[in-house]
Design an enzyme around this catalytic site. Sequence first.
Site, PDB file in Angstrom:
ATOM      1  CD  GLU A 171     -26.470  27.001   3.991  1.00 45.97           C
ATOM      2  OE1 GLU A 171     -26.046  25.836   4.071  1.00 45.97           O
ATOM      3  OE2 GLU A 171     -27.331  27.344   3.169  1.00 45.97           O
ATOM      4  CD  GLU A 353     -26.370  29.228  -0.595  1.00 47.28           C
ATOM      5  OE1 GLU A 353     -26.930  28.115  -0.589  1.00 47.28           O
ATOM      6  OE2 GLU A 353     -25.236  29.421  -0.127  1.00 47.28           O
TER       7      GLU A 353
HETATM    8  C1  FCB Z   1     -26.498  25.292   0.689  1.00 44.11           C
HETATM    9  C2  FCB Z   1     -25.016  25.581   0.534  1.00 44.11           C
HETATM   10  C3  FCB Z   1     -24.539  25.623  -0.887  1.00 44.11           C
HETATM   11  C4  FCB Z   1     -25.211  24.551  -1.711  1.00 44.11           C
HETATM   12  C5  FCB Z   1     -26.711  24.637  -1.570  1.00 44.11           C
HETATM   13  C6  FCB Z   1     -27.471  23.669  -2.425  1.00 44.11           C
HETATM   14  O1  FCB Z   1     -26.720  24.680   1.917  1.00 44.11           O
HETATM   15  O2  FCB Z   1     -24.696  26.821   1.124  1.00 44.11           O
HETATM   16  O3  FCB Z   1     -23.147  25.503  -0.877  1.00 44.11           O
HETATM   17  O4  FCB Z   1     -24.717  23.317  -1.360  1.00 44.11           O
HETATM   18  O5  FCB Z   1     -27.054  24.440  -0.235  1.00 44.11           O
END
Ligand code: FCB
Length: 448
Positions: A171, A353
């Site tokens: 990210e 994610e």
């Molecule tokens: C993302 C991050 C991870 C966690 C989630 C909820 O932005 O990569 O580390 O904090 O959100």
Amino acid sequence: MTATFSHKRTDFPDGFLFGAATSATQIEGTAFGGAGASHWDTFALTPGNVVRAETAARACDHYHRWAEDLDLVAAAGFDAYRFSINWARLLPEGMGAPNPAAISFYDRLIDGMLERGMQPFITLYHWDLPSTLAHRGGWANRDITGWFTDYALTVQRRFGDRLASTATLNEPWCVAWLSHFLGLHAPGLRDISAAARAMHFTLTAHAEALAALRAEGAKSLGIVLNFEHIEPASPGDEGAAATEEALFNRWFAEALALGRYPAEALEGLERWLPARWQADLDTIRAPLDWLGVNYYRRALKATAPGSPWPASREVEGPLPKTTMGWEILPDGLADRLTKLAQLFPGLPLYVTENGMSANDHIHDGAVADPERIAYVDAHLAACRAAIAAGVPLKGYFYWSLMDNYEWALGYDKRFGLIHVDSESLKRTPKWSYQAFQHMLLPRTLPSR
Ligand code: FCB
């Protein structure tokens, strides 16, 4: 609401990987094993930055409980585990001699995954910048390109023979914008020139490390970007939404795919970009082996009259929300995957994610979290819709394996499939964990 998913493994293509994700600082415990300080350690110790001034010093004590945690990953039926290396643990000075305790910890961890039949998906940078490098300007200094590349090569030379896949950064929008413009993550700057430089140097660091890793023989190299489904809050807010779309969803993806930055973002950032930025774009565009997609929510944007560029603000929307206040919109994931498949034709995509925080409690030894099961179920349906539309989606990782240190929000936001008691750190699988077990077990060994 039910306690199982409506999908079966066989509803996904052959070889589709299911996994769970974590990151080093969020679970390991930075106080253990001779880790150097990272900018998150000092950010958390500075009043006002983190809820209740909670730190990652102990976190989930994964540094000592890693074997139990890997057993839980395997027992859920996951094929892969996404984790990260704490740069400051491995290289306490940011460069130079590695910390022997860190080498042996990550050796055991990676071997532990392989022994349990899980593919190690490593992320090199999930936000733990060594303080020594932060003092030298961190992501706002062009030298980070070399520092990061040297660190990436150290990881590759020590552990690369056993990795299934390597992501350079997690990210970059958070690394750059959230941390240097909005000031909400370490190093907590609110400075448009530092932010613009970090928006660029995250990409030069990624690109130079990628080339060096490839030259070293590393395979399956990618990067993980975050995306939101951004919409104007009301008629008249289209301009603000377009600027945010350019900053958040397009900047990194278009630089990587097309070698250019979107005009709507350059409008505010160009004058702050570092010298010779155009010349770097050719290297930045170097082909990836895969792209990681982090997706959680919809975000509504409105114009912020009187505010300097980007003159936008977030507005609360009407959709159901998680305890992060994030609006749930699974169709946004299918939409994003489809757009990315067009932007990067033929490139394998992974959802690296996706997940939700909820108010989870233990009752009679169990944690009932049907909302999380419904959230995952709907996002898996979005994955299937994208696959049916021809998107080369190769896997789905749930965030997160267990409740952990949610950065500036401390330990309150529970994203885990496994409940972690704040005091005893006892692990208790939630219903959602069991839903994964039900869908994934018995695990058939991947056909590749
Ligand atoms: C993302 C991050 C991870 C966690 C989630 C909820 O932005 O990569 O580390 O904090 O959100």
